[in-house]
Design a protein around this motif. Structure first.
Motif, mmCIF file in Angstrom:
data_model
loop_
_atom_site.group_PDB
_atom_site.id
_atom_site.type_symbol
_atom_site.label_atom_id
_atom_site.label_comp_id
_atom_site.label_asym_id
_atom_site.label_seq_id
_atom_site.Cartn_x
_atom_site.Cartn_y
_atom_site.Cartn_z
ATOM 1 N N UNK A 64 0.690 -1.365 -0.062
ATOM 2 C CA UNK A 64 0.175 0.238 0.112
ATOM 3 C C UNK A 64 0.772 1.418 -0.152
ATOM 4 N N UNK A 65 2.175 1.171 0.586
ATOM 5 C CA UNK A 65 3.075 2.419 0.522
ATOM 6 C C UNK A 65 3.434 2.878 -0.994
ATOM 7 N N UNK A 66 3.695 1.672 -1.713
ATOM 8 C CA UNK A 66 4.014 1.720 -3.084
ATOM 9 C C UNK A 66 3.211 2.472 -3.954
ATOM 10 N N UNK A 67 1.621 1.966 -3.500
ATOM 11 C CA UNK A 67 0.537 2.440 -4.285
ATOM 12 C C UNK A 67 0.649 3.872 -3.761
ATOM 13 N N UNK A 68 0.562 4.278 -2.523
ATOM 14 C CA UNK A 68 0.520 5.828 -2.265
ATOM 15 C C UNK A 68 1.679 6.461 -2.924
ATOM 16 N N UNK B 232 -7.924 1.892 -6.542
ATOM 17 C CA UNK B 232 -6.965 1.054 -6.879
ATOM 18 C C UNK B 232 -6.494 0.493 -5.415
ATOM 19 N N UNK B 233 -6.623 1.345 -4.203
ATOM 20 C CA UNK B 233 -6.441 0.927 -2.752
ATOM 21 C C UNK B 233 -7.638 0.092 -2.333
ATOM 22 N N UNK B 234 -8.832 0.293 -2.904
ATOM 23 C CA UNK B 234 -9.870 -0.856 -2.345
ATOM 24 C C UNK B 234 -9.617 -2.093 -3.233
ATOM 25 N N UNK C 67 -3.335 7.916 2.785
ATOM 26 C CA UNK C 67 -2.615 7.591 3.972
ATOM 27 C C UNK C 67 -3.337 6.784 4.869
ATOM 28 N N UNK C 68 -4.583 7.009 5.180
ATOM 29 C CA UNK C 68 -5.259 6.331 6.182
ATOM 30 C C UNK C 68 -5.711 4.910 5.933
ATOM 31 N N UNK C 69 -6.001 5.007 4.438
ATOM 32 C CA UNK C 69 -6.094 3.510 3.981
ATOM 33 C C UNK C 69 -4.778 2.480 3.656
#
Length: 138
Positions: A22-26, A50-52, A114-116
């Motif tokens: 998830x950090x890479x997606x961010x 994308x996160x979901x 950030x929260x997700x």
């Protein structure tokens, strides 16, 4: 032989090979718009989707919370768009408000992302451990 179930353990799914950190997606969602401006304002809605999708592929136990944050974030972005659109229609306010509008949109988007990412980091660590253990045992 009985099996056990850990409540925080991600459940394997058909899309587990598509899971990203998830950090890479961010970071990708922060830096891709610097190099390329996607069509249809995808800079603002695609990172949430994308996160979901990452949570669904991972089998995240917190997917409902992630989906709720993404929906509320999308509604917030839409509300900001409508609100600033109404302000911009006033005489000469559009030029004065536009820079602040972009900053506020980015801030709302990144707060949600950030929260997700924070919520997904725990299940991702378990997913990565389980997936790499399964690969090394074969």
């Amino acid at each position: 032989m009985e099996s056990y179930n850990i409540i925080d353990e991600p459940k394997p799914s058909w899309g587990s090979t598509f899971v990203l950190d998830p950090i890479a997606i961010l970071f990708l969602c922060i830096f891709i718009p610097v190099l390329w401006s996607p069509p249809l304002a995808a800079t603002y809605w695609f990172p949430l989707v994308w996160m979901v999708a990452n949570g669904i592929f991972m089998g995240s136990p917190t997917i409902k919370k992630e989906l709720l944050i993404a929906v509320l974030g999308g509604l917030t972005l839409l509300g900001l768009l409508i609100g600033f659109g109404a302000i911009a229609k006033q005489d000469g306010m559009g030029v004065m408000v536009f820079p602040y509008f972009r900053i506020l949109l980015k801030a709302a988007l990144f707060l949600c992302l950030y929260y997700i990412a924070f919520i997904q980091s725990g299940p991702y660590a378990l997913h990565q451990y389980i997936y790499t253990q399964g690969q090394s045992n074969e």
